[in-house]
Design an enzyme around this catalytic site. Structure first.
Site, PDB file in Angstrom:
ATOM      1  CE1 TYR A 141      18.570  14.055   6.767  1.00 30.92           C
ATOM      2  CE2 TYR A 141      18.946  16.003   4.989  1.00 30.92           C
ATOM      3  CZ  TYR A 141      19.889  14.654   5.370  1.00 30.92           C
ATOM      4  OH  TYR A 141      19.874  13.342   4.711  1.00 30.92           O
ATOM      5  CE  LYS A 192       8.355   3.694   1.364  1.00 30.30           C
ATOM      6  NZ  LYS A 192       9.232   2.459   0.238  1.00 30.30           N
ATOM      7  CG  ASP A 224      11.151   1.583  -2.313  1.00 33.37           C
ATOM      8  OD1 ASP A 224      10.264   3.192  -3.047  1.00 33.37           O
ATOM      9  OD2 ASP A 224      10.680   0.509  -2.068  1.00 33.37           O
ATOM     10  CG  ASP A 248      21.518  14.572   1.829  1.00 34.72           C
ATOM     11  OD1 ASP A 248      22.506  14.069   1.111  1.00 34.72           O
ATOM     12  OD2 ASP A 248      21.825  14.209   2.808  1.00 34.72           O
ATOM     13  CG  ASP A 252      25.697  13.095  -2.471  1.00 34.26           C
ATOM     14  OD1 ASP A 252      25.184  14.071  -3.096  1.00 34.26           O
ATOM     15  OD2 ASP A 252      26.027  12.769  -1.487  1.00 34.26           O
TER      16      ASP A 252
END
Ligand code: NAD
Length: 358
Positions: A141, A192, A224, A248, A252
């Protein structure tokens, strides 16, 4: 010396829900259980109304000089037409950046009394208590270079950069290990590493730091798989730590396992455990000013402040227990209302928690 708390209600329901948490602070102060001073300042749309910008200079100065910040929510349709740099959200982002709040703590707690609110089966989620530690000021980001450019053939390409320095991985993982020490002593680092070099480095640094926390059981999981496991059997997790973008998304997902946005607190901490504490929801303009918003996420954010910034674990435990007892008694705001319960407004819910504390 008194602890200094900056109170920033912001906009919309922020004003109503923060007021209920402040009543609890006043109670602890007047009963000599907490030596605390509170100062209020406008932020977001309220900052724009008061001083022409979403993070007024005095508000930032107050934030800097305080031990912790109690934040409500920002935003509202009346500010949507403003230039981007004047919009309420900028106030929140600027506070996080100015105070270097790099560690975002997002608990996903489902009180057993609310198990029916989840979209998952009650037995999968009842009693869920996970803490997701998300890196908040680095990663894709913020990485440079970034942009959209047109190549020689006239085709456009968009690009972002995923980058983490060792020092950034080191500090976020230490926050997560410290939190695991205060909880169930299990930490799952999500990455990852099978595809991304950044994740390889992430895994190496986290693994190295584990030797400083021999009591914490460390595991690693690909992102994943972590997403699948969160919805399959979320109670397998205690603390999870991950980079900004994965956090993020996963935080959520975890929040929605609980089915009740009005119940979830959060914290954003700097390197010295100074922090900003806020509910995860927004300013809910659709219900603002009607005394129907759920104040519990904000009250639980106050409990996090007492636990993580002010070293007042006993008071934090008291608040958590008081919220549990109020739910046991069947009191519910509209968002978590269920058959056989009594519907109450924002103030009545706040008063009920206060009464339990008294
Ligand atoms: P929202 O979280 O404000 O509301 C989503 C839905 O949940 C609404 O139906 C709302 O009524 C309900 N809700 C939220 N909090 C509740 C509570 N405590 N009790 C009962 N119901 C509750 O999200 P949104 O509607 O997408 O955004 C509204 C405004 O909030 C926008 O301006 C947005 O930019 C802003 N926002 C701010 C923050 C923040 O301050 N951290 C976060 C998200 C959105």
């Amino acid at each position: 010396m008194s602890l200094k708390i900056a109170v920033m209600p912001g906009d919309g329901i922020g004003i109503e829900i923060v007021a209920e948490a402040v009543k609890i602070l006043h109670h602890f102060k007047s009963s000599d259980r907490l030596d605390v001073e509170m100062s209020e300042a406008p932020v977001g749309g309220a900052g724009y109304d008061a001083a022409g910008k979403p993070l007024p200079d005095e508000t930032l100065a107050l934030a800097r000089s305080s031990d912790a910040i109690l934040f409500g929510a920002i935003g509202g349709p009346q500010y949507d037409g403003l230039a981007r740099e004047l919009r309420p959200e900028r106030g929140l982002l600027a506070l996080r950046a100015e105070l270097e709040l790099f560690a975002n703590l997002r608990p996903a707690i489902l009180y057993p009394q609310l198990a029916d609110a989840s979209s998952l089966k009650p037995e999968v989620v009842a009693g869920l208590d996970i803490m997701i530690v998300r890196e908040l000021t680095g990663g894709i980001y913020f990485g440079e270079p970034r942009g959209i450019e047109t190549d020689a053939s006239g085709e456009r390409r968009g690009f972002n950069t995923l980058v983490y320095k060792e020092s950034e991985i080191d500090r976020i993982s230490r926050v997560a290990f410290d939190i695991a020490m205060k909880r169930g002593k299990r930490l799952c680092s999500v990455d990852k590493a099978n595809v991304l070099e950044v994740s390889e480095l992430w895994r190496e640094v986290v693994t190295k730091n584990a030797s400083d926390y021999p009591d914490v059981e460390l595991s690693h999981m690909y992102v994943d798989n972590a997403a699948m496991q969160l919805v399959k059997w979320p109670k397998q997790f205690d603390v999870m730590v991950t980079k900004n973008m994965f956090g993020d998304i996963l935080s959520d997902t975890a929040a929605m396992l609980t089915g009740s946005i009005g119940m979830l607190p959060s914290a954003s901490l700097d390197a010295n455990s100074k922090g900003m504490y806020e509910p995860i929801h927004g300013s809910a303009p659709d219900i603002a000013g009607q005394d129907i918003a759920n104040p519990l996420a904000t009250i639980l954010s106050l409990a996090m402040m007492l636990r993580y910034s002010l070293e007042q674990t006993a008071l934090a435990d008291e608040i958590d227990a008081a919220v549990g007892r109020v739910l046991d008694k069947g009191l519910r705001t509209a968002d978590i209302m269920a058959d056989g319960c009594k519907q109450v407004g924002t103030m009545e819910m706040g008063e009920a928690v206060l009464a339990e504390l008294k």
